[in-house]
Design a protein around this motif. Structure first.
Motif, mmCIF file in Angstrom:
data_model
loop_
_atom_site.group_PDB
_atom_site.id
_atom_site.type_symbol
_atom_site.label_atom_id
_atom_site.label_comp_id
_atom_site.label_asym_id
_atom_site.label_seq_id
_atom_site.Cartn_x
_atom_site.Cartn_y
_atom_site.Cartn_z
ATOM 1 N N GLN A 1 1.862 11.543 -10.675
ATOM 2 C CA GLN A 1 2.070 10.922 -9.367
ATOM 3 C C GLN A 1 1.100 11.515 -8.338
ATOM 4 O OE1 GLN A 1 4.029 8.308 -8.597
ATOM 5 N NE2 GLN A 1 3.413 8.344 -6.459
ATOM 6 N N ALA A 2 0.922 12.825 -8.372
ATOM 7 C CA ALA A 2 -0.010 13.474 -7.446
ATOM 8 C C ALA A 2 -1.433 12.949 -7.659
ATOM 9 C CB ALA A 2 0.029 14.989 -7.634
ATOM 10 N N GLN A 3 -1.841 12.810 -8.917
ATOM 11 C CA GLN A 3 -3.170 12.291 -9.243
ATOM 12 C C GLN A 3 -3.342 10.867 -8.699
ATOM 13 O OE1 GLN A 3 -5.595 14.021 -10.843
ATOM 14 N NE2 GLN A 3 -7.069 12.382 -11.109
ATOM 15 N N LEU A 4 -2.340 10.046 -8.919
ATOM 16 C CA LEU A 4 -2.394 8.666 -8.438
ATOM 17 C C LEU A 4 -2.543 8.624 -6.916
ATOM 18 C CD1 LEU A 4 -2.030 5.631 -9.342
ATOM 19 C CD2 LEU A 4 0.361 5.922 -8.713
ATOM 20 N N GLU A 5 -1.758 9.443 -6.220
ATOM 21 C CA GLU A 5 -1.847 9.483 -4.761
ATOM 22 C C GLU A 5 -3.211 9.979 -4.303
ATOM 23 O OE1 GLU A 5 1.500 11.390 -2.775
ATOM 24 O OE2 GLU A 5 2.861 10.498 -4.246
ATOM 25 N N ALA A 6 -3.749 10.970 -4.997
ATOM 26 C CA ALA A 6 -5.060 11.508 -4.616
ATOM 27 C C ALA A 6 -6.178 10.497 -4.861
ATOM 28 C CB ALA A 6 -5.332 12.810 -5.378
ATOM 29 N N GLN A 7 -6.040 9.697 -5.900
ATOM 30 C CA GLN A 7 -7.061 8.694 -6.206
ATOM 31 C C GLN A 7 -7.046 7.529 -5.224
ATOM 32 O OE1 GLN A 7 -5.946 7.915 -10.268
ATOM 33 N NE2 GLN A 7 -7.555 9.256 -11.078
ATOM 34 N N SER A 8 -5.919 7.293 -4.609
ATOM 35 C CA SER A 8 -5.836 6.187 -3.654
ATOM 36 C C SER A 8 -6.329 6.675 -2.294
ATOM 37 C CB SER A 8 -4.402 5.678 -3.538
ATOM 38 O OG SER A 8 -3.661 6.483 -2.668
ATOM 39 N N SER A 9 -6.748 5.762 -1.480
ATOM 40 C CA SER A 9 -7.182 6.134 -0.134
ATOM 41 C C SER A 9 -6.004 6.093 0.832
ATOM 42 C CB SER A 9 -8.284 5.179 0.336
ATOM 43 O OG SER A 9 -7.797 3.854 0.308
ATOM 44 N N ARG A 10 -4.840 5.841 0.307
ATOM 45 C CA ARG A 10 -3.626 5.682 1.100
ATOM 46 C C ARG A 10 -3.101 7.045 1.561
ATOM 47 N NH1 ARG A 10 0.041 1.845 1.400
ATOM 48 N NH2 ARG A 10 2.136 2.462 1.931
ATOM 49 N N THR A 11 -2.788 7.130 2.831
ATOM 50 C CA THR A 11 -2.111 8.330 3.330
ATOM 51 C C THR A 11 -0.611 8.042 3.342
ATOM 52 O OG1 THR A 11 -2.372 7.590 5.603
ATOM 53 C CG2 THR A 11 -4.033 9.138 4.769
ATOM 54 N N PRO A 12 0.186 9.080 3.265
ATOM 55 C CA PRO A 12 1.637 8.851 3.273
ATOM 56 C C PRO A 12 2.096 8.253 4.601
ATOM 57 C CG PRO A 12 1.113 11.129 2.657
ATOM 58 C CD PRO A 12 -0.148 10.498 3.131
ATOM 59 N N ASN A 13 3.227 7.596 4.556
ATOM 60 C CA ASN A 13 3.902 7.189 5.780
ATOM 61 C C ASN A 13 4.670 8.439 6.222
ATOM 62 O OD1 ASN A 13 6.237 6.372 7.382
ATOM 63 N ND2 ASN A 13 5.589 4.277 6.939
ATOM 64 N N ALA A 14 4.307 8.994 7.366
ATOM 65 C CA ALA A 14 4.861 10.284 7.796
ATOM 66 C C ALA A 14 6.390 10.259 7.870
ATOM 67 C CB ALA A 14 4.270 10.697 9.138
ATOM 68 N N ALA A 15 6.957 9.195 8.398
ATOM 69 C CA ALA A 15 8.413 9.123 8.521
ATOM 70 C C ALA A 15 9.071 9.087 7.149
ATOM 71 C CB ALA A 15 8.817 7.900 9.341
ATOM 72 N N LEU A 16 8.523 8.288 6.236
ATOM 73 C CA LEU A 16 9.106 8.206 4.902
ATOM 74 C C LEU A 16 8.935 9.512 4.136
ATOM 75 C CD1 LEU A 16 8.081 4.569 3.907
ATOM 76 C CD2 LEU A 16 10.331 5.386 4.681
ATOM 77 N N LEU A 17 7.814 10.200 4.363
ATOM 78 C CA LEU A 17 7.603 11.497 3.716
ATOM 79 C C LEU A 17 8.619 12.515 4.237
ATOM 80 C CD1 LEU A 17 6.083 13.411 1.864
ATOM 81 C CD2 LEU A 17 4.367 13.691 3.680
ATOM 82 N N LYS A 18 8.823 12.543 5.547
ATOM 83 C CA LYS A 18 9.838 13.456 6.113
ATOM 84 C C LYS A 18 11.216 13.130 5.544
ATOM 85 C CE LYS A 18 7.543 14.086 10.540
ATOM 86 N NZ LYS A 18 7.570 13.719 11.975
ATOM 87 N N ALA A 19 11.532 11.835 5.475
ATOM 88 C CA ALA A 19 12.830 11.418 4.941
ATOM 89 C C ALA A 19 12.985 11.864 3.493
ATOM 90 C CB ALA A 19 12.987 9.903 5.057
ATOM 91 N N ARG A 20 11.922 11.730 2.721
ATOM 92 C CA ARG A 20 11.969 12.157 1.311
ATOM 93 C C ARG A 20 12.261 13.656 1.205
ATOM 94 N NH1 ARG A 20 7.247 11.676 -3.295
ATOM 95 N NH2 ARG A 20 8.372 12.861 -4.861
ATOM 96 N N LEU A 21 11.522 14.438 1.967
ATOM 97 C CA LEU A 21 11.673 15.888 1.888
ATOM 98 C C LEU A 21 13.056 16.326 2.368
ATOM 99 C CD1 LEU A 21 8.090 16.892 3.056
ATOM 100 C CD2 LEU A 21 8.996 16.941 0.717
ATOM 101 N N LEU A 22 13.550 15.697 3.421
ATOM 102 C CA LEU A 22 14.901 16.018 3.893
ATOM 103 C C LEU A 22 15.948 15.641 2.845
ATOM 104 C CD1 LEU A 22 14.534 14.911 7.610
ATOM 105 C CD2 LEU A 22 15.122 17.224 6.809
ATOM 106 N N HIS A 23 15.791 14.469 2.237
ATOM 107 C CA HIS A 23 16.725 14.065 1.176
ATOM 108 C C HIS A 23 16.687 15.056 0.020
ATOM 109 C CE1 HIS A 23 17.814 12.242 -2.640
ATOM 110 N NE2 HIS A 23 18.780 11.672 -1.946
#
Length: 185
Positions: free
Chosen positions: A46-68
């Protein structure tokens, strides 16, 4: 040996930088993901896939993920429930519904969780992401706890989604769940 979770660790370091608004450091970390470690684990794939994409995370969804992930379901839910939450595309929409479902599941509000998981399945079913498949697995677990035959439908659904980094493990969990249902019945 010793190279498992290296990509995942660099991705998490990148997330920290990203959430601190340091996009330069985020990009440096994601470059490390591309060059270090291996892809033997789901998290590293998953990390490799994210690094290969030019997509940055959605900050709110990333915070929500980490809090969950830290068990702060109500805090996570307040972030994804914010009226000013911006969803950029179908990826964000699928993740949004998945995160909402996981939060409701953590809060033991299973009917709301099922509703959200079904929305995640619908919005994410054609994406090469894990949201729809994992949502289907969670629906299976909920229905199985209720002794509802729908569990089998959702466990079978998990294995029909397109390839994604967590496919092997989610398919294995769904397969094991189907075997468990056969033994019960």
């Amino acid at each position: 040996a010793g190279n498992a979770f290296v990509k995942s660790a660099w991705r998490k370091k990148g997330w920290i930088a990203f959430l601190q608004n340091d996009t330069l450091q985020y990009r440096r970390c994601m470059k490390q993901v591309l060059s270090l470690g291996n892809m033997l684990t789901d998290d590293d794939r998953q990390a490799q896939l994210e690094a290969q994409s030019s997509r940055t995370p959605n900050a709110a969804l990333l915070k929500a993920r980490l809090l969950h992930d830290g068990g702060a379901f109500e805090q996570s839910n307040s972030i994804v429930s914010a009226p000013n939450l911006h969803l950029r595309d179908s990826h964000d929409a699928a993740e949004f519904w998945y995160r909402m479902g996981r939060n409701f599941q953590g809060l033991k509000q299973v009917d709301q969780a099922l509703h959200c998981f079904k929305k995640a399945i619908e919005t994410g079913k054609k994406l090469n992401e894990y949201f729809a498949a994992s949502a289907a697995l969670q629906c299976g677990f909920i229905y199985e706890q209720r002794n509802d035959g729908e569990a089998k439908v959702y466990y079978n659904m998990v294995m029909k989604f397109p390839d994604h980094p967590y496919k092997k493990s989610l398919d294995a969990k769904a397969g094991a769940s189907l075997k468990r249902l056969k033994i019960k019945n």
